[in-house]
Design a protein around this motif. Structure first.
Motif, PDB file in Angstrom:
ATOM      1  N   LYS A   1       0.809  -1.226   0.000  1.00 25.03           N
ATOM      2  CA  LYS A   1       0.000   0.000   0.000  1.00 25.03           C
ATOM      3  C   LYS A   1       0.839   1.271   0.000  1.00 25.03           C
ATOM      4  O   LYS A   1       0.560   2.207  -0.752  1.00 25.03           O
TER       5      LYS A   1
ATOM      6  N   ASP B   1       0.207   5.583   5.771  1.00 22.63           N
ATOM      7  CA  ASP B   1      -0.911   5.751   4.829  1.00 22.63           C
ATOM      8  C   ASP B   1      -1.734   7.003   5.133  1.00 22.63           C
ATOM      9  O   ASP B   1      -2.887   7.096   4.731  1.00 22.63           O
TER      10      ASP B   1
ATOM     11  N   ASN C   1      -6.995   3.828   2.524  1.00 18.55           N
ATOM     12  CA  ASN C   1      -7.214   2.406   2.728  1.00 18.55           C
ATOM     13  C   ASN C   1      -7.644   1.699   1.449  1.00 18.55           C
ATOM     14  O   ASN C   1      -7.460   0.510   1.299  1.00 18.55           O
TER      15      ASN C   1
HETATM   16 CA    CA Z   1      -5.383   3.098   7.594  1.00 16.25          CA
END
Ligand code: CA
Ligand code: UD1
Length: 468
Positions: A23, A105, A230
């Motif tokens: 990610k 993130d 996310n």
């Molecule tokens: Ca998160």
């Protein structure tokens, strides 16, 4: 007093991204997510920076090789955010001071916000301080639960929250400061009795409060910079926020954006005053554009260096190349890597340059392929000129010296040199060097048969009669 230790959590898989790429390496406005966070940290004075990696650890390290000041710890397997921070214990156990914990993130964060958080934490002598904000739609975030006195008592994850708790709109940003003194003792005591069976860092809050340790919050007025990525939906929404930030800062500095809604300008791009960017223009990487330029609709420039007063007409692509002052490019020109377009030069429609330099004032106005070529100043490259640079195995160079005139539809079979001020007749296939000042013509001779059409007509008429 420099006792601020930054720990960034970047070990998670990012399941909701549905991706083979970790990610934190997904790109946002041209930079990996993690890079956004690191750049924010760059603006702070910190004693150490620890990155907790796990999923895709090698890829993450490779991406960040340009940052030798990062210390890595590996979290494997990934048992939750509390477990992730615990992995930093070997690096930080003998240190004193404050840990600033960031999630990789959460990319929109401003360094001024982090400074405020550290400041609030230190002046309150808190054991922990949590950065929070109210969200219109708090779905998915941990909720801040407060007692009747308004003090934070715990953080409840969305999945573990009761209906009443889900109605709370104040959320946990995932950004905290912790006093180092008792941090790791407590992390060792986290349990996994929650919906995901993970060690939640957020449970430290309740643990501290039960021991009457001081836990503070810093609540921000705007939640924009606390938003996490996310899913791909978040990625799109956050990139819109970043894009607006960049567009605004360019407009404030004197650049006209004809349609900011369709301008895609990455973080590291610089543009000079009074330059006008048309609709759908995309400026990527380290592109630098001078003053008073016009970049017309739909053009894409990647790592391009454009001097002052350049015009790039519609739908042109310029990659890893430079363009001198007062030059004009396009429409629909393709300037491929390692090309140099000189000052006042002209590259017209459907012209492709690759590893080619075009000298000052030279022109290639229509339909040409110029590859591996060095072209001097004041040259004129006719429509449809092609450098035949590839023999199927190797690439070869074409040299076109100053003042040369290449007639339309010529092929220059490389390696070949056209000497200064020489002429090449239209439609030539040039296979040998042309000396300076010479005229080279390499095409088959034209034959003319007078009255041939009338004779053909007469023959056909006679044929028809015979058949009847
Ligand atoms: Ca998160
Ligand atoms: C987390 C918070 C939530 C907060 C939200 C803000 C917890 C338990 N929840 O939820 O309260 O509102 O962030 O964005 O902390 N990571 C690891 N190792 C792990 C798990 C995660 O390094 O084992 C890293 C991830 O790479 C990511 C960060 O920690 O950078 C957050 O993890 P994520 O799973 O996205 O947490 P959220 O569910 O968003």
């Amino acid at each position: 007093m420099n006792d601020l230790h930054v720990v960034i959590l970047a070990a998670g898989k990012g399941t909701r991204m549905k991706s083979a790429i970790p990610k934190v390496l997904h790109h946002l406005a041209g930079l990996p997510l993690i890079e956004h966070v690191l750049r924010t940290v760059d603006q702070l004075d910190v004693a150490s920076k620890v990155l907790v990696v796990g999923h895709g650890a090698d890829e993450v390290r490779t991406t960040l090789t340009g940052r030798p000041d990062l210390q890595y710890v590996v979290q494997s397997p990934q048992l939750g955010t509390g477990h992730a921070l615990l992995q930093a214990e070997p690096v930080l156990k003998d240190k004193k001071g404050t840990v600033l914990l960031l999630y990789a993130d959460v990319p929109l964060l401003q360094s001024s916000t982090l400074s405020r958080l550290v400041e609030a934490h230190r002046s309150a002598r808190a054991a922990a301080t949590v950065l929070t904000a109210e969200l219109q739609d708090p779905y998915g975030y941990g909720r801040i639960v407060r007692d009747t006195a308004g003090l934070i008592t715990r953080i409840v994850e969305h999945r573990d929250a009761s209906a009443a708790q889900q109605a709370i709109r104040e959320v946990n940003s995932g950004i905290y400061t912790f006093a180092l003194s008792s941090l790791f003792d407590h992390l060792h005591r986290l349990a996994t009795d929650n919906a995901q069976g993970e060690y939640y860092l957020t449970d430290l809050v309740a643990m501290y409060r039960q021991e009457d340790k001081r836990v503070e919050t810093l609540r921000l007025d705007s939640a924009d910079e606390l938003r996490g990525v996310n899913s791909r939906l978040d990625l799109a929404e956050l990139s819109a926020v970043l894009r607006q930030r960049k567009n605004r800062s360019l407009m404030v500095s004197g650049v006209t954006l004809e349609d900011p809604a369709t301008s895609y300008i990455e973080m590291d791009v610089a543009v000079g005053q009074d330059t006008i960017l048309g609709p759908g223009v995309r400026l990527e990487g380290t592109t630098t554009i001078g003053s008073r330029c016009r970049i017309h609709a739909g053009s894409r420039l990647t790592n391009a260096t454009i001097d002052d007063d350049v015009v790039v007409l519609d739908y042109s692509v310029i990659v890893d190349s430079s363009v001198g002052a007062h030059a004009a490019i396009g429409p629909m020109a393709h300037i491929r890597p390692n090309s140099v377009v000189g000052p006042s030069a002209r590259v017209g429609n459907f012209v492709e340059l690759k590893k080619t330099s075009l000298g000052r004032g030279s022109k290639a106005n229509h339909l040409a392929y110029l590859g591996d070529a060095t072209i001097g100043e004041g040259a004129n490259i006719g429509a449809g000129t092609i450098t035949c640079n590839y023999d199927g195995v190797n690439k070869h160079k074409t040299v076109i010296e100053d003042g040369v005139f290449i007639g339309s539809d010529s092929q220059l079979v490389a390696p070949v040199t056209i000497g200064r001020d020489a002429y090449v007749g239209a439609g030539s296939s040039i296979t040998r060097d042309v000396p300076a000042g010479a005229l080279a013509i390499a095409r088959s001779h034209q034959t003319v048969k007078d009255g041939w059409a009338a004779k053909l007509k007469a023959d056909r008429a006679a044929n028809k009669k015979e058949k009847k």
